[in-house]
Design a protein around this motif. Structure first.
Motif, PDB file in Angstrom:
ATOM      1  N   ARG A 300      54.850  74.044 166.941  1.00 14.32           N
ATOM      2  CA  ARG A 300      55.741  74.133 168.106  1.00 14.32           C
ATOM      3  C   ARG A 300      55.227  75.223 169.040  1.00 14.32           C
ATOM      4  O   ARG A 300      55.268  76.406 168.726  1.00 14.32           O
ATOM      5  CB  ARG A 300      57.166  74.440 167.672  1.00 14.32           C
ATOM      6  N   LEU A 301      54.749  74.816 170.193  1.00 18.61           N
ATOM      7  CA  LEU A 301      54.193  75.772 171.151  1.00 18.61           C
ATOM      8  C   LEU A 301      55.314  76.378 171.994  1.00 18.61           C
ATOM      9  O   LEU A 301      56.368  75.748 172.200  1.00 18.61           O
ATOM     10  CB  LEU A 301      53.155  75.082 172.026  1.00 18.61           C
ATOM     11  N   PRO A 302      55.113  77.602 172.506  1.00 16.61           N
ATOM     12  CA  PRO A 302      56.216  78.329 173.134  1.00 16.61           C
ATOM     13  C   PRO A 302      56.609  77.859 174.520  1.00 16.61           C
ATOM     14  O   PRO A 302      57.623  78.322 175.055  1.00 16.61           O
ATOM     15  CB  PRO A 302      55.703  79.770 173.165  1.00 16.61           C
ATOM     16  N   HIS A 303      55.838  76.981 175.131  1.00 16.04           N
ATOM     17  CA  HIS A 303      56.179  76.452 176.458  1.00 16.04           C
ATOM     18  C   HIS A 303      55.657  75.028 176.540  1.00 16.04           C
ATOM     19  O   HIS A 303      54.586  74.713 176.008  1.00 16.04           O
ATOM     20  CB  HIS A 303      55.545  77.331 177.549  1.00 16.04           C
ATOM     21  N   LEU A 304      56.394  74.158 177.203  1.00 14.70           N
ATOM     22  CA  LEU A 304      56.021  72.748 177.282  1.00 14.70           C
ATOM     23  C   LEU A 304      54.622  72.569 177.866  1.00 14.70           C
ATOM     24  O   LEU A 304      53.862  71.691 177.428  1.00 14.70           O
ATOM     25  CB  LEU A 304      57.055  71.992 178.125  1.00 14.70           C
ATOM     26  N   GLN A 305      54.248  73.401 178.828  1.00 18.93           N
ATOM     27  CA  GLN A 305      52.943  73.237 179.468  1.00 18.93           C
ATOM     28  C   GLN A 305      51.778  73.539 178.513  1.00 18.93           C
ATOM     29  O   GLN A 305      50.651  73.086 178.732  1.00 18.93           O
ATOM     30  CB  GLN A 305      52.837  74.127 180.708  1.00 18.93           C
ATOM     31  N   CYS A 306      52.047  74.269 177.443  1.00 19.34           N
ATOM     32  CA  CYS A 306      50.992  74.595 176.481  1.00 19.34           C
ATOM     33  C   CYS A 306      50.410  73.352 175.811  1.00 19.34           C
ATOM     34  O   CYS A 306      49.301  73.387 175.271  1.00 19.34           O
ATOM     35  CB  CYS A 306      51.521  75.545 175.416  1.00 19.34           C
ATOM     36  N   TYR A 307      51.143  72.243 175.834  1.00 18.97           N
ATOM     37  CA  TYR A 307      50.668  70.995 175.248  1.00 18.97           C
ATOM     38  C   TYR A 307      49.790  70.200 176.214  1.00 18.97           C
ATOM     39  O   TYR A 307      49.144  69.237 175.807  1.00 18.97           O
ATOM     40  CB  TYR A 307      51.849  70.098 174.856  1.00 18.97           C
ATOM     41  N   ASN A 308      49.779  70.582 177.473  1.00 19.15           N
ATOM     42  CA  ASN A 308      49.180  69.761 178.527  1.00 19.15           C
ATOM     43  C   ASN A 308      47.712  70.128 178.729  1.00 19.15           C
ATOM     44  O   ASN A 308      47.378  71.063 179.464  1.00 19.15           O
ATOM     45  CB  ASN A 308      49.966  69.940 179.828  1.00 19.15           C
ATOM     46  N   ASP A 309      46.822  69.381 178.094  1.00 17.25           N
ATOM     47  CA  ASP A 309      45.406  69.693 178.190  1.00 17.25           C
ATOM     48  C   ASP A 309      44.810  69.302 179.540  1.00 17.25           C
ATOM     49  O   ASP A 309      43.715  69.769 179.885  1.00 17.25           O
ATOM     50  CB  ASP A 309      44.643  69.025 177.049  1.00 17.25           C
ATOM     51  N   ASP A 310      45.491  68.459 180.308  1.00 15.00           N
ATOM     52  CA  ASP A 310      45.042  68.195 181.673  1.00 15.00           C
ATOM     53  C   ASP A 310      45.202  69.462 182.521  1.00 15.00           C
ATOM     54  O   ASP A 310      44.312  69.811 183.304  1.00 15.00           O
ATOM     55  CB  ASP A 310      45.846  67.049 182.293  1.00 15.00           C
ATOM     56  N   VAL A 311      46.315  70.155 182.338  1.00 17.11           N
ATOM     57  CA  VAL A 311      46.492  71.440 183.015  1.00 17.11           C
ATOM     58  C   VAL A 311      45.483  72.438 182.466  1.00 17.11           C
ATOM     59  O   VAL A 311      44.913  73.246 183.212  1.00 17.11           O
ATOM     60  CB  VAL A 311      47.928  71.966 182.837  1.00 17.11           C
ATOM     61  N   GLY A 312      45.228  72.382 181.159  1.00 14.92           N
ATOM     62  CA  GLY A 312      44.239  73.266 180.565  1.00 14.92           C
ATOM     63  C   GLY A 312      42.869  73.105 181.203  1.00 14.92           C
ATOM     64  O   GLY A 312      42.169  74.088 181.458  1.00 14.92           O
ATOM     65  N   ALA A 313      42.487  71.868 181.483  1.00 15.03           N
ATOM     66  CA  ALA A 313      41.202  71.615 182.140  1.00 15.03           C
ATOM     67  C   ALA A 313      41.187  72.216 183.545  1.00 15.03           C
ATOM     68  O   ALA A 313      40.162  72.743 183.998  1.00 15.03           O
ATOM     69  CB  ALA A 313      40.931  70.123 182.195  1.00 15.03           C
ATOM     70  N   LYS A 314      42.319  72.163 184.225  1.00 17.07           N
ATOM     71  CA  LYS A 314      42.402  72.743 185.570  1.00 17.07           C
ATOM     72  C   LYS A 314      42.340  74.266 185.513  1.00 17.07           C
ATOM     73  O   LYS A 314      41.747  74.906 186.390  1.00 17.07           O
ATOM     74  CB  LYS A 314      43.684  72.278 186.255  1.00 17.07           C
ATOM     75  N   VAL A 315      42.949  74.841 184.477  1.00 16.53           N
ATOM     76  CA  VAL A 315      42.855  76.291 184.290  1.00 16.53           C
ATOM     77  C   VAL A 315      41.400  76.686 184.031  1.00 16.53           C
ATOM     78  O   VAL A 315      40.911  77.694 184.561  1.00 16.53           O
ATOM     79  CB  VAL A 315      43.764  76.755 183.133  1.00 16.53           C
ATOM     80  N   TRP A 316      40.713  75.905 183.233  1.00 10.91           N
ATOM     81  CA  TRP A 316      39.294  76.151 182.983  1.00 10.91           C
ATOM     82  C   TRP A 316      38.510  76.095 184.290  1.00 10.91           C
ATOM     83  O   TRP A 316      37.704  76.999 184.590  1.00 10.91           O
ATOM     84  CB  TRP A 316      38.755  75.116 182.000  1.00 10.91           C
TER      85      TRP A 316
END
Length: 329
Positions: A300-316
């Motif tokens: 269980r991740l602490p924020h819903l966005q932590c599951y979103n690897d599409d956002v993760g790619a944008k952060v990268w």
């Protein structure tokens, strides 16, 4: 059976880095002490040589066996993109291998508008792709600059030596450990505002901290996906007695009570990240995981966005673009 320091294997021949601000205090110093006690050669990240000397003296007092260990100084300040790159370059001039990278640096609750220290906050790059590139004349807030961006730059420039170490090491033994926090849940529901040129200047100080910790978790998952031969983890240390709260202005009588009622000893906080870096039961199927105390995996991740690897790619992509804009690529 619960994991303890006694379960950490012999680390003789291993090389580790533990970054400041944690390297010379709190759970960072404790992590350095335990790794050195287990035989690793540890580079202790600190802003000054004096802080390094002070930390080593404390470590030797707490763990006398470390007097025979190698604890080396690595000057580092992750609030600066150029500084993060220089620190990685400095390490690579000394060592050809790196088995354990503990990105333990962090700030919390910095005042609104407090920026990184060296002027990098004004990144000049064309803003052509919303949500993926930094805006021209950006003001990067200090919590994001230290907790996310500086850590990314430092790790990015260490990747060649990390990947070369993978080639000569047993599977799963080369690891990146990015200290995270359940403070990510304090971020706004919308998560990281990458389309905001300040990455959240209008948010409250704890919301900004949460934003940065979502960034840490997402980047950890990105490292795991992009470099699967390296195990990457994002442990949450829990409430720990450290100087992380220094920016909050809490009166010392209240801190005295908190340190005895709420916050736990550094040994408790360091244990989960020591587990992440050394436990043999963690393998490829756990790569990119979030961990919580006491030393256990958490789905269980602490924020819903932590599951979103599409956002993760944008952060990268954002970090890569900002790094280039700073001339630190």
């Amino acid at each position: 059976m619960a994991f303890s320091e006694a379960d950490i294997p012999d680390l003789t021949g291993k090389i580790a880095i533990v970054t400041a601000k944690g390297g010379n205090s709190g759970i960072g110093k404790q992590t350095v002490a335990v790794l050195a006690a287990k035989g690793a050669k540890v580079y202790l990240g600190a802003r000054s040589h004096d802080k390094y000397i002070e930390a080593v003296a404390d470590i030797h007092a707490s763990y006398p066996s470390t007097k025979a260990s190698h604890i080396e100084f690595l000057e580092i300040d992750l609030a600066s993109a150029a500084g993060a790159k220089s620190s990685a370059k400095r390490f690579k001039s000394k060592e050809k291998h790196l088995h354990l990278l503990y990105n333990n640096a962090g700030v919390m609750g910095t005042p609104q508008g407090m920026l990184s220290s060296d002027g990098y906050e004004y990144a000049r790059v064309p803003y052509t792709q919303p949500h993926s590139e930094p805006a021209a004349n950006m003001s990067i807030l200090k919590q994001w600059a230290v907790n996310v961006f500086g850590t990314f730059v430092f790790t990015y420039h260490l990747l060649p030596v990390i990947l070369s170490t993978v080639e000569i090491s047993p599977p799963g033994s080369v690891r990146i450990v990015n200290t995270s926090s359940d403070g990510a849940r304090q971020a706004p529901k919308s998560g990281i505002p990458l389309d905001d040129k300040t990455v959240g200047s209008s948010a409250g100080r704890f919301e900004r901290y949460g934003i940065s910790k979502i960034g840490v978790i997402l980047l950890t998952r990105q490292f795991a996906q992009r470099y699967p031969a390296v195990l990457s983890f994002a442990p949450h240390p829990g409430p720990v007695q450290s100087n992380l709260t220094r920016e909050l202005g809490i009166p010392w009588p209240i801190m005295w009570i908190l340190n005895r009622v709420v916050f736990k000893p550094v040994q408790y906080g360091a244990l989960t990240q020591l587990f992440a870096g050394t436990a043999s039961q963690l393998g490829e199927k756990h790569n990119g995981s979030y961990l919580v105390p006491p030393a256990k995996l958490e789905t269980r991740l602490p924020h819903l966005q932590c599951y979103n690897d599409d956002v993760g790619a944008k952060v990268w992509e954002w970090n890569v673009a900002a790094m280039k804009a700073a001339g630190a690529d």
